[in-house]
Motif scaffolding. Structure first.
Motif, short mmCIF file in Angstrom:
data_model
loop_
_atom_site.label_atom_id
_atom_site.label_comp_id
_atom_site.label_asym_id
_atom_site.label_seq_id
_atom_site.Cartn_x
_atom_site.Cartn_y
_atom_site.Cartn_z
N ALA A 595 -39.57 3.30 -23.74
CA ALA A 595 -40.52 4.28 -24.27
C ALA A 595 -40.92 3.93 -25.70
O ALA A 595 -42.08 4.06 -26.09
CB ALA A 595 -39.90 5.67 -24.21
N GLN A 596 -39.97 3.46 -26.49
CA GLN A 596 -40.27 3.08 -27.86
C GLN A 596 -41.24 1.91 -27.90
O GLN A 596 -42.16 1.87 -28.74
CB GLN A 596 -38.96 2.73 -28.58
N GLN A 598 -43.52 1.37 -25.85
CA GLN A 598 -44.83 1.85 -25.42
C GLN A 598 -45.47 2.76 -26.46
O GLN A 598 -46.52 3.35 -26.20
CB GLN A 598 -44.69 2.59 -24.09
N ALA A 600 -44.18 5.60 -27.71
CA ALA A 600 -43.95 7.02 -27.45
C ALA A 600 -43.62 7.77 -28.74
O ALA A 600 -43.01 7.21 -29.66
CB ALA A 600 -42.81 7.19 -26.45
N ALA A 611 -38.91 11.31 -25.10
CA ALA A 611 -40.31 10.96 -25.29
C ALA A 611 -41.16 12.21 -25.10
O ALA A 611 -41.09 12.87 -24.07
CB ALA A 611 -40.73 9.89 -24.28
N TYR A 613 -44.70 12.35 -25.74
CA TYR A 613 -45.92 11.90 -25.07
C TYR A 613 -46.14 10.43 -25.41
O TYR A 613 -45.53 9.88 -26.33
CB TYR A 613 -47.14 12.75 -25.45
N PHE A 614 -47.03 9.78 -24.63
CA PHE A 614 -47.28 8.35 -24.75
C PHE A 614 -48.74 8.11 -25.12
O PHE A 614 -49.59 7.98 -24.24
CB PHE A 614 -46.96 7.64 -23.42
N ARG A 616 -52.29 6.47 -26.14
CA ARG A 616 -52.96 5.20 -25.87
C ARG A 616 -54.06 4.99 -26.90
O ARG A 616 -54.48 5.92 -27.58
CB ARG A 616 -53.54 5.19 -24.46
N THR A 625 -53.81 13.04 -25.24
CA THR A 625 -52.78 12.28 -24.52
C THR A 625 -52.15 13.13 -23.44
O THR A 625 -51.99 12.69 -22.29
CB THR A 625 -51.70 11.79 -25.51
N GLU A 629 -52.11 12.64 -19.35
CA GLU A 629 -50.88 12.49 -18.56
C GLU A 629 -50.80 13.51 -17.44
O GLU A 629 -50.36 13.21 -16.32
CB GLU A 629 -49.66 12.61 -19.49
N TYR A 824 -45.00 9.99 -18.45
CA TYR A 824 -45.34 11.22 -19.16
C TYR A 824 -44.09 11.78 -19.84
O TYR A 824 -42.96 11.48 -19.45
CB TYR A 824 -46.02 12.25 -18.27
N GLY A 825 -44.33 12.58 -20.90
CA GLY A 825 -43.23 13.09 -21.71
C GLY A 825 -43.01 14.57 -21.54
O GLY A 825 -43.54 15.22 -20.62
#
Length: 976
Positions: A595-596, A598, A600, A611, A613-614, A616, A625, A629, A824-825
């Motif tokens: 996750a890190q 990516q 997050a 996490a 949220y991720f 982009r 975001t 998701e 997804y977080g």
């Protein structure tokens, strides 16, 4: 400057420092107080209540007056005693507790109001009128409270915590402490010597001829031997501040406080020292003698004046006077005369006193007043009915000594008055394994201190079966004090007892008059001893005044009990370095590294870092975001790490019966290979936790709990197993950290899983909704699969051994790219569950019932379980508030969790309150904010328009009552 010859300062190292913006010079070995005195600075602070001018009063950690702010910026440190602040080059210091300049403090007007601010005025004044408390009194008190200022910036320094163990802990590095450490260390026992000063020696450094040989020479020889003994740890700049259970002592080592910046060092270390035995050799604190206007800068303890002359080669003035009731005042006079200081007179309260040197002695005399607005200029002396004024810039006051027995009282041992020792002693202190030596034990001479320290160490080690020989010690002075009892000088002017809190003899008399005579009442009525020095220089004198007023002896009057800390301890070091990301231990999920990588954004959830949220590229807000998701999960497949859910393995022949009693609904009837949603109740019948119970084998169950209650529920189940039903054959083990668990949700979830499972049938026939199984994935990796849904979509939870979680997440995202697989977080998790109407922590807040959650029928009447009977109480069953969905009439309006619900047009008060909103979010599926909440008779009010009031933000929003299931209310998707 009043710098003298000699002393223990290093004159080859000149140091520059500033005080209130003005630059000064001092030497290595100086304290801030000694350096200021050497630069003729007597005014160093202001008192708390009346803002009266204050100068240095002592030479140690008992200092009540000279409190300053050190350093600047984020490292600014308020309420530091100038007497213990080591001088370093570039030190910045500022006076505090003033408005305007130190010399012209605007709040000194408080002194003119002193007749209205006597002892207990706050108790009597702030009671009326009642309405004034919140609007006037409390805000004013909060603004006036405190002395120094906080920077409100994060502390940039590091702190540490450590553990030490020893056979003998010696507290204090004076004559008694050195003798005790030397005696014990020579036996080979593990010894720790802790002293708050930066230089060993204690009062030996402050006296001119305490030993038959130069004191510094003997100290140097002892330190040289100490350095050769590997079993002895010497801890300078270390204050032992508390005595706790089981031989544990708290200590703070100031590792880098004497440096401009710590550099790569920690600034302070908090030590937990476990000692089999301890010797308290903390010395004694000198008493003063209150007289009218005795608080002017320049009035100080005679022993401190002697210490400044002998150790730091400085005098507070060229012309000084001494006021004494014992021989100790004459010691100071003799040392000052030897240093070239003019002693205008020694005012000795003893009628038969005689001069012991080349100075005038006024026998039977009392100092009755003083002059000087910002510093002492003269004192009035009265003897034989005649008064005269003596011009002087400083006055040393010697009223006797109080043993520093504070640590001996930390187990609620109350000090006892001892006439022979002329002070309170720790007769029956109650701290196991602690012995006292030297002045702390009432033995005031140097010879007594040396001998008692050695004997105390010998006795302590004898308790441990270690034989210690008494060392050859130098001969020390052994003169008696010849104390004359004089606790205060009667008079009409204000005689100050507690300098920092502005408590006078008159305040104590008022407390007596108002029947606040017990020592605890006296302390609180007058604020006596509540300052940063904890009354080290004032308490005993105040008790003597009260004893005089009541006609009781000192023993009958008694004293309050000292409590830790002995001296102030910073909050930073109490945290032991647990600040910022190290504030508390962090638990990382198995997919944290992935996750890190990516990008997050993480959030603390209890001890876990999850996490959130991720984001982009191109997404500028967290809402963008999260919306993406949510939609990706509902349209394709989303993957979320849900390892943090509590996982408890329950096994044994009676596992089914055990769970049947734990859960409100039936679990014994659960078939192997199936999962059941479960509800746990507290003993009072309120809903406690929800989760799932999966039966993997005939005697093997896996229970899941909410993240927040994972530890609590496991402890509860263990209590039930061990204490309530020990006859049941059942075993429990928490496996939360053993398994990585991923939620795979969305219409493409089955397609994605078919690409990793090893020949397992994922169809509805092979794994129906609420089914579970053991299987292997990715060519033989053991795993568990549960077909359960938290989002309302077709969903599975896949569990693998924790070490494979990171790789599994990466693999699923990689092979599911064509299916729209997206991580997804927790934010998206919250939106998905609110859209589906699933209750979570916000709804299970300890005030909700199964009825309110719509789970009333889950509480089985065919069996007994914890909380089931009380859940059927009339008030619980009759509660008509139920969980509903809420949607704004105007899609642009917000839905705010915590808002209260009212019928439209009704007054917005407690009487007409209809419920509250528990959870809220923006739903991309609905296209507006939505919420869940408890509403009175909510099931019968579908489509009704109600009002949500948010008084904190002044909002009032019209909401429509709808089903709590915003997405797929029929539940067809989860069974697809």
């Amino acid at each position: 400057m009043t710098r003298l010859t000699g002393g223990l300062i290093d004159r080859s190292r000149s140091l520059r420092f500033s005080f209130d913006g003005k630059s000064y010079a001092g030497y290595a070995g100086d304290t801030l107080a000694s350096a200021l005195l050497a630069n003729d600075v007597r005014l160093m602070g202001r008192s708390f209540k009346y803002h009266r001018p204050r100068g240095v009063f002592s030479a140690g950690s008992e200092e009540p007056n000279a409190l300053v702010e050190l350093r600047s910026g984020a490292r600014q440190e308020p309420n530091t005693r100038a007497t213990v602040a080591e001088l370093f080059d570039g030190l910045q210091a500022r006076s505090q507790n003033r408005v305007g300049t130190l010399g012209f403090d605007l709040l000194a007007v408080n002194d003119l109001l002193s007749p209205f601010l006597a002892a207990g005025f706050y108790y009597k004044t702030f009671m009326w009128p009642r309405a004034f408390w919140e609007k006037l009194y409390e805000p004013a008190i909060r603004r006036a409270a405190g002395l120094g200022r906080l920077t409100h910036q994060a502390d940039p320094d590091d702190y540490d915590a450590g553990f030490l163990h020893c056979d003998l802990l010696v507290i204090g590095g004076g004559a008694a402490g050195l003798a005790a450490a030397l005696t014990a260390a020579r036996t080979g026992a593990q010894v720790i010597l802790a002293d708050e000063d930066f230089r060993l020696g204690g009062r030996l450094l402050a006296e001119s001829n305490p030993l038959e040989q130069p004191a510094t020479a003997w100290i140097d020889s002892v330190q040289a031997e100490f350095a050769s003994l590997p079993n002895l740890r010497v801890m300078r700049r270390t204050t032992v501040w508390g005595a706790f259970d089981h031989g544990v002592y708290g200590a703070v080592e100031r590792v880098a406080d004497h440096l401009p910046t710590p550099g790569r060092r920690v600034r302070q270390t908090l030590w937990r020292i476990t000692a089999k035995r301890a010797v308290l050799a903390a010395g004694a604190t000198e008493r003063h003698i209150p007289f009218a206007n005795n608080d002017r800068p320049g009035v100080m303890l005679a022993g401190a004046m002697r210490a400044y002359a002998n150790r730091w080669a400085v005098s507070p003035a060229q012309r000084v006077a001494i006021f004494t009731s014992n021989d100790d005042g004459h010691r100071t006079a003799l040392d000052l005369v030897a240093k070239g200081i003019e002693v205008v007179a020694v005012v000795d309260a003893r009628p038969d006193a005689a001069s012991q040197g080349g100075y005038r002695t006024i026998a039977g005399g009392h100092v009755t007043d003083s002059k000087g607005r910002l510093g002492l200029s003269a004192v009035q002396v009265t003897a034989d009915g005649r008064s005269e004024w003596l011009d002087c810039g400083a006055l040393g006051v010697a009223g006797g000594w109080n043993p520093n027995l504070h640590l001996a009282s930390h187990h609620r041992g109350r000090p006892q008055w001892n006439d022979a020792a002329q002070g309170f002693l720790a007769a029956d202190h109650g701290v196991p394994g602690l012995g006292l030596a030297g002045a702390a034990a009432g033995m005031g001479s140097t010879a007594q201190a040396l001998a008692s320290g050695a004997r105390a160490a010998q006795a302590a080690l004898a308790d441990l079966g270690v034989t210690a020989s008494l060392p050859d010690l130098p001969r020390g002075e052994d003169a008696a004090m010849n104390q004359h009892w004089l606790w205060h000088v009667p008079g009409k002017g204000r005689a100050w007892v507690d300098f920092q809190n502005d408590v006078t003899v008159k305040d104590i008399k008022l407390a007596h008059q108002e029947n606040m005579r017990p020592v605890e009442h006296l302390k609180r009525w007058t604020t006596l001893g509540m300052a940063t020095d904890q009354g080290k220089t004032s308490n005993v004198t105040a008790l003597a005044v009260m004893a005089e007023l009541t006609g009781q002896s000192m023993g009958q009057t008694g004293t309050t009990i000292f409590r830790p800390p002995y001296t102030p301890v910073s909050m930073s070091v109490l945290g032991g370095g647990d600040t910022g990301p190290h504030f508390r231990p962090r638990r990382l999920t198995p997919t944290h590294d992935w996750a890190q990588s990516q990008g997050a954004v993480f959030v603390e959830v209890g001890q876990w870092m999850r996490a959130q949220y991720f984001p982009r590229a191109g997404e500028t807000t967290w809402r963008e975001t999260v919306d993406r998701e949510v939609l990706a999960t509902r349209a394709g497949v989303g993957i979320c790490d849900v390892t943090t859910l509590g996982k408890i393995d329950v096994q044994g022949a009676d596992a089914a019966e055990f769970l049947n009693r734990i859960y409100a609904n039936a679990m014994a009837s659960l078939k192997v290979g199936m999962v059941r949603y479960g509800l746990m109740l507290r003993e009072d019948g309120f809903a406690w936790d929800d989760g799932t119970c999966a039966r993997l084998g005939q005697t093997h169950y896996v229970v899941t709990t909410t993240t927040a209650n994972a530890g609590t529920i496991f402890r509860h189940m263990e209590f039930c197993r061990q204490c309530l039903w020990p006859d049941l054959d059942v075993s429990l083990i928490s496996t939360t950290d053993a398994w990585a668990q991923l939620s795979i949700a969305g219409p493409n979830a089955r397609k994605l899983l078919q690409r990793v499972v090893d020949g397992f049938d994922l169809s509805n026939a092979g794994l129906p909704f609420m089914g579970c199984a053991n299987l292997t994935i990715c060519g033989g990796l053991r795993a568990r699969i549960f077909r359960i849904s938290f989002s309302g979509e077709l969903a599975y939870e896949l569990a693998v051994p924790a070490r494979y979680g990171n790789a599994l997440m990466a693999r699923l995202i990689q092979i599911g790219a064509d299916l729209g697989a997206a991580p997804y977080g927790t934010e998206t998790l919250g939106v998905l569950r609110i859209e589906k109407g699933h209750a979570a922590g916000n709804e299970l807040n300890g005030q909700t019932t199964a009825q309110m959650l719509g789970m009333g029928r889950m509480v089985s009447t065919a069996k007994d379980s914890i909380g089931a009977v009380l859940s059927r109480r009339d008030g619980m069953v009759a509660d008509r508030r139920v969980l509903v969905g809420l949607q704004p009439v105007d899609p642009a309006d917000p839905v705010v969790a915590g808002s209260h619900l009212f019928t439209q047009g009704s007054p917005q008060n407690t009487a007409s309150d209809q419920g509250w909103i528990t959870s809220a979010c923006f739903s991309p599926h609905i296209g507006s904010a939505i919420g869940l909440g408890y509403l009175e008779n909510g099931a019968a009010r579908m489509d009704e328009i109600i009002t949500a009031a948010n008084p904190l933000q002044g909002q009032s929003v019209a909401l429509r009552v709808v089903s709590a299931h915003f997405v797929d209310p029929e539940g067809g998707r989860v069974r697809d």
